[in-house]
Write a protein that holds these residues in place. Sequence first.
Motif, PDB file in Angstrom:
ATOM      1  N   LEU A  86      13.233  65.015  22.723  1.00 25.78           N
ATOM      2  CA  LEU A  86      12.108  65.002  23.913  1.00 25.78           C
ATOM      3  C   LEU A  86      12.765  63.345  23.670  1.00 25.78           C
ATOM      4  O   LEU A  86      12.420  63.326  25.374  1.00 25.78           O
ATOM      5  CB  LEU A  86      10.355  65.104  22.938  1.00 25.78           C
ATOM      6  CG  LEU A  86       9.947  64.789  23.801  1.00 25.78           C
ATOM      7  CD1 LEU A  86       9.249  65.283  25.365  1.00 25.78           C
ATOM      8  CD2 LEU A  86       8.246  64.729  22.746  1.00 25.78           C
ATOM      9  N   TYR A  87      12.973  62.769  22.860  1.00 25.51           N
ATOM     10  CA  TYR A  87      12.694  61.454  22.985  1.00 25.51           C
ATOM     11  C   TYR A  87      15.023  61.498  23.428  1.00 25.51           C
ATOM     12  O   TYR A  87      14.611  60.799  24.582  1.00 25.51           O
ATOM     13  CB  TYR A  87      13.212  60.649  21.644  1.00 25.51           C
ATOM     14  CG  TYR A  87      13.822  59.322  21.974  1.00 25.51           C
ATOM     15  CD1 TYR A  87      12.683  58.801  22.208  1.00 25.51           C
ATOM     16  CD2 TYR A  87      15.207  59.202  22.058  1.00 25.51           C
ATOM     17  CE1 TYR A  87      13.172  57.119  22.073  1.00 25.51           C
ATOM     18  CE2 TYR A  87      14.886  57.528  22.138  1.00 25.51           C
ATOM     19  CZ  TYR A  87      13.848  56.790  21.633  1.00 25.51           C
ATOM     20  OH  TYR A  87      14.650  55.329  22.094  1.00 25.51           O
ATOM     21  N   GLU A 113      14.094  64.654  27.847  1.00 21.30           N
ATOM     22  CA  GLU A 113      12.315  64.173  28.619  1.00 21.30           C
ATOM     23  C   GLU A 113      11.628  62.652  28.896  1.00 21.30           C
ATOM     24  O   GLU A 113      11.969  62.309  29.567  1.00 21.30           O
ATOM     25  CB  GLU A 113      11.478  65.265  28.787  1.00 21.30           C
ATOM     26  CG  GLU A 113      11.437  66.492  28.609  1.00 21.30           C
ATOM     27  CD  GLU A 113      12.115  67.386  28.123  1.00 21.30           C
ATOM     28  OE1 GLU A 113      13.011  68.081  28.387  1.00 21.30           O
ATOM     29  OE2 GLU A 113      12.964  66.275  26.963  1.00 21.30           O
ATOM     30  N   ARG A 114      11.562  62.213  27.812  1.00 17.28           N
ATOM     31  CA  ARG A 114      11.652  61.015  27.622  1.00 17.28           C
ATOM     32  C   ARG A 114      12.316  59.610  28.455  1.00 17.28           C
ATOM     33  O   ARG A 114      11.740  58.808  29.413  1.00 17.28           O
ATOM     34  CB  ARG A 114      11.520  60.332  26.299  1.00 17.28           C
ATOM     35  CG  ARG A 114      11.155  59.086  25.913  1.00 17.28           C
ATOM     36  CD  ARG A 114      10.941  57.853  24.922  1.00 17.28           C
ATOM     37  NE  ARG A 114      10.688  56.591  24.987  1.00 17.28           N
ATOM     38  CZ  ARG A 114      10.997  55.907  25.136  1.00 17.28           C
ATOM     39  NH1 ARG A 114      12.987  55.887  25.984  1.00 17.28           N
ATOM     40  NH2 ARG A 114      10.772  55.075  25.731  1.00 17.28           N
ATOM     41  N   ALA A 159      11.453  59.859  32.225  1.00 13.11           N
ATOM     42  CA  ALA A 159      10.536  59.469  32.326  1.00 13.11           C
ATOM     43  C   ALA A 159      10.333  58.270  32.860  1.00 13.11           C
ATOM     44  O   ALA A 159       9.717  57.320  33.779  1.00 13.11           O
ATOM     45  CB  ALA A 159       9.874  60.026  31.617  1.00 13.11           C
ATOM     46  N   LEU A 170       5.366  55.220  27.895  1.00 13.66           N
ATOM     47  CA  LEU A 170       5.448  56.537  27.426  1.00 13.66           C
ATOM     48  C   LEU A 170       5.460  56.550  25.829  1.00 13.66           C
ATOM     49  O   LEU A 170       5.690  57.739  25.439  1.00 13.66           O
ATOM     50  CB  LEU A 170       6.565  56.294  27.000  1.00 13.66           C
ATOM     51  CG  LEU A 170       7.511  56.524  28.523  1.00 13.66           C
ATOM     52  CD1 LEU A 170       9.225  56.119  29.036  1.00 13.66           C
ATOM     53  CD2 LEU A 170       7.211  57.763  29.349  1.00 13.66           C
ATOM     54  N   ASP A 203       8.940  64.902  36.846  1.00  8.50           N
ATOM     55  CA  ASP A 203       9.497  64.201  35.895  1.00  8.50           C
ATOM     56  C   ASP A 203       8.819  63.824  34.713  1.00  8.50           C
ATOM     57  O   ASP A 203       8.709  64.215  33.429  1.00  8.50           O
ATOM     58  CB  ASP A 203      10.355  63.614  35.480  1.00  8.50           C
ATOM     59  CG  ASP A 203      11.607  64.375  36.531  1.00  8.50           C
ATOM     60  OD1 ASP A 203      11.715  65.218  36.652  1.00  8.50           O
ATOM     61  OD2 ASP A 203      12.017  63.247  37.935  1.00  8.50           O
ATOM     62  N   LYS A 243       6.436  66.310  33.215  1.00  8.78           N
ATOM     63  CA  LYS A 243       7.514  67.467  32.579  1.00  8.78           C
ATOM     64  C   LYS A 243       7.325  67.143  31.092  1.00  8.78           C
ATOM     65  O   LYS A 243       7.064  67.679  30.181  1.00  8.78           O
ATOM     66  CB  LYS A 243       8.169  67.978  32.579  1.00  8.78           C
ATOM     67  CG  LYS A 243       9.464  67.958  31.673  1.00  8.78           C
ATOM     68  CD  LYS A 243      10.708  68.332  32.870  1.00  8.78           C
ATOM     69  CE  LYS A 243      11.591  70.213  31.905  1.00  8.78           C
ATOM     70  NZ  LYS A 243      12.878  69.699  32.447  1.00  8.78           N
ATOM     71  N   TYR A 244       7.281  65.313  30.976  1.00  7.70           N
ATOM     72  CA  TYR A 244       7.410  64.425  30.055  1.00  7.70           C
ATOM     73  C   TYR A 244       6.143  64.439  28.964  1.00  7.70           C
ATOM     74  O   TYR A 244       6.130  65.090  28.164  1.00  7.70           O
ATOM     75  CB  TYR A 244       7.047  63.296  29.625  1.00  7.70           C
ATOM     76  CG  TYR A 244       7.476  62.320  28.640  1.00  7.70           C
ATOM     77  CD1 TYR A 244       7.992  62.877  27.717  1.00  7.70           C
ATOM     78  CD2 TYR A 244       5.910  61.190  28.666  1.00  7.70           C
ATOM     79  CE1 TYR A 244       7.290  61.557  26.434  1.00  7.70           C
ATOM     80  CE2 TYR A 244       6.584  60.027  27.379  1.00  7.70           C
ATOM     81  CZ  TYR A 244       6.639  60.540  26.727  1.00  7.70           C
ATOM     82  OH  TYR A 244       6.975  59.837  25.265  1.00  7.70           O
ATOM     83  N   CYS A 275       5.485  66.049  24.957  1.00 13.12           N
ATOM     84  CA  CYS A 275       4.366  65.576  24.234  1.00 13.12           C
ATOM     85  C   CYS A 275       2.991  66.766  24.180  1.00 13.12           C
ATOM     86  O   CYS A 275       2.547  66.910  23.020  1.00 13.12           O
ATOM     87  CB  CYS A 275       3.688  64.559  24.867  1.00 13.12           C
ATOM     88  SG  CYS A 275       4.481  63.332  24.790  1.00 13.12           S
TER      89      CYS A 275
END
Length: 282
Positions: free
Chosen positions: A32-33, A36-37, A40, A58, A137, A140-141, A145
Amino acid sequence: MVSVTSYDENPDIVHLSDEYRPTKLADIVSELYDGERTVAYTVMEDKNFPDRHMIDFLLDVIMESYVFCKNEVDNSWNVVSKWFLDDCQMQQMRNALKYGRKGIVLKLLPKIEQKNTSYMKGICRHESLKELLSNEDIRKYMVLCLKLTLLMNANDPPVHLECSGWKPIRDRQEEQEDLLQSAKSAVDANNLKPATSPTNEDSETHKEHIFEKNFEEHTETNREELEKSKYKEYTFRERHTVIHVWPVMYLHKGGPILRKGIAQRVKDSKAEPSDKPWAWWK
């Protein structure tokens, strides 16, 4: 053969068939980091948000998601425990419910997402950021989460997220109100009254002024040294921490670390007003 009771809140018992067991969640959080992060972050960067604002927002998203999901899971479990489970009996039923809830919570994700999105939009005071909350986007993040922190809290015991110095937004709102009330009391004590009612813009500027004025009273005078056992460097390799970028992930509260957090380091040990997190909320 392991007894049924030993599964209850025992982090040493691992269901290898569980695709969302803590170690797997740690792997997904790392993805994720990096994934998607980062996307974002790029979306916000393209909209010319300052670097510190992007980092703070974030981080708030994943930490607020964790707090939000913790409350949802705890509240629902408290209802079940109070009405259907006896403390001294039905241990097998208790364990079965806790083990099975991870499969159930994902079905509730759309409703939880809707509730959380409404909350985030409701507290956001920056119109440009509020518009971005509908960006594909960014959404999605935010959804990922929520999904991951929901699964963390559905574990037994819950996987724990922690970020040094971070506080839930509701706590920060209360602190802000206390500061504003203190300032108002000081004005009243000196018989100082504004000639006209302040506009929203003046009000926000006034809030910033109060935070700057009271920074030294409500913040440590020295920056903390980076805890290398808990955090990795974000960019610079210096001694002192000024910005926390990503939380530490523990097997459970007080337990071993599953994934280190990430922090920005600087050379100067003295804290500055710019160290305070971005207040994108109201």
